[in-house]
Design a protein around this motif. Sequence first.
Motif, PDB file in Angstrom:
ATOM      1  N   GLU A  38      -4.612   5.779   0.643  1.00 18.70           N
ATOM      2  CA  GLU A  38      -4.765   4.709   1.644  1.00 18.70           C
ATOM      3  C   GLU A  38      -3.799   4.925   2.811  1.00 18.70           C
ATOM      4  N   TRP A  39      -4.152   4.321   3.936  1.00 16.07           N
ATOM      5  CA  TRP A  39      -3.258   4.264   5.091  1.00 16.07           C
ATOM      6  C   TRP A  39      -2.462   2.967   5.040  1.00 16.07           C
ATOM      7  N   ALA A  93       0.274   7.231  -0.680  1.00 17.92           N
ATOM      8  CA  ALA A  93      -0.368   6.718   0.531  1.00 17.92           C
ATOM      9  C   ALA A  93       0.043   7.551   1.745  1.00 17.92           C
ATOM     10  N   THR A 101      -5.499   6.089  11.941  1.00 16.36           N
ATOM     11  CA  THR A 101      -5.985   5.780  10.590  1.00 16.36           C
ATOM     12  C   THR A 101      -7.500   5.855  10.465  1.00 16.36           C
ATOM     13  N   HIS A 118      -5.552   0.393   5.656  1.00 16.48           N
ATOM     14  CA  HIS A 118      -5.974  -0.354   4.466  1.00 16.48           C
ATOM     15  C   HIS A 118      -4.970  -1.466   4.154  1.00 16.48           C
ATOM     16  N   GLY A 173      -9.028  -5.161   4.757  1.00 17.46           N
ATOM     17  CA  GLY A 173      -7.637  -4.743   4.659  1.00 17.46           C
ATOM     18  C   GLY A 173      -6.737  -5.861   4.179  1.00 17.46           C
TER      19      GLY A 173
END
Length: 343
Positions: free
Chosen positions: A167-168, A190, A227, A232, A255
């Motif tokens: 994930e970002w 991440a 992103t 996220h 998000g």
Amino acid sequence: MRAVQYTSFGSVPSIVEVPDPVAPEDGVVVRVAATGVCRSDWHAWKGHDDSVRLPHVPGHEFAGVIAAVGSRVARFAVGDRVTAPFVFACGTCDECLAGATQVCTRQQQPGFTLPGSYAEAVVVPHADVNLVALPDAVGFVEAAGLGCRFGTAYHALHARGRVAGGEWVAVFGCGGVGLSTVLVAFAAGARVVASDISPAALARAEALGAETVPMDERAVDAVRTITGGGAHLSVDAFGSRATSVAAVASLRPRGRHVQVGLLLDDEAAPAIPMGRVIADELELLGSHGISVGEYAALLDDVVAGRLRPAESIGRTIDFEDLPEAIVAMDGPPTSAGMTVAVS
């Protein structure tokens, strides 16, 4: 013992002699080896926290050695190396019994409701509930930030934000909490983009591996571009209208936003676009400290080298420099990362 004390809000603190603390029956006295200098201490000094009673000894991030033990303490002894979260929990309320000691309804806090750790010693009540034994591999300086900034980041990302590998994570504010958040996010697998107004703070975040963008009117667009459509998970690690609004705006649909930085006074009511929160099914989450029960996993990660709290520390200072360090927070940061005072 010596302690840093202020007698009015905003006045220059001084180092004074105060009575040696006495261990309560269920508590201990910890000889402070290291204590963090946190922006929350600045808020208390400025009078932003109505729980503070004057004259006051600040400080809520600490690690040290037990110097005295109350008669009802079963799990700890004189000489033990320890730390503690900044929330001293009661251990008996519904929240504590559910493991959520960080939101104990009868909580006390050193440096706020109790005398703090800007002193040669600090009292920890309900020690069997609140104390955490330190492995020999974890130094006092690194441990001093675990109870607030690093622990707060750990709880915010794992318990509240549910961070997942790949994930970002967008981090707004790259002080002690923000840099800790960067490190915790990377340890979870991440990817991170970080934003701040300070070039030094951005350089520190970049050195840790984060993509970085200046905190200005273009920050949200830059984060969304990096992103691939939005983060996220976003974290406001500073606490302002600008950073909280930007953090929410940087999210992709579904998000999660975690608010860590305190929003006070004129900053207390950011204009969050609730229409977008509904349409994109965004989650807005508060996060407060870390529970005692989370320390086992946190310390395992530190000892194994997966988490490196030392990398969030910007400088160490002497005990005698603490008054100046509090006053200095009236101005812009002069260094990136956490400041820790050693005795």
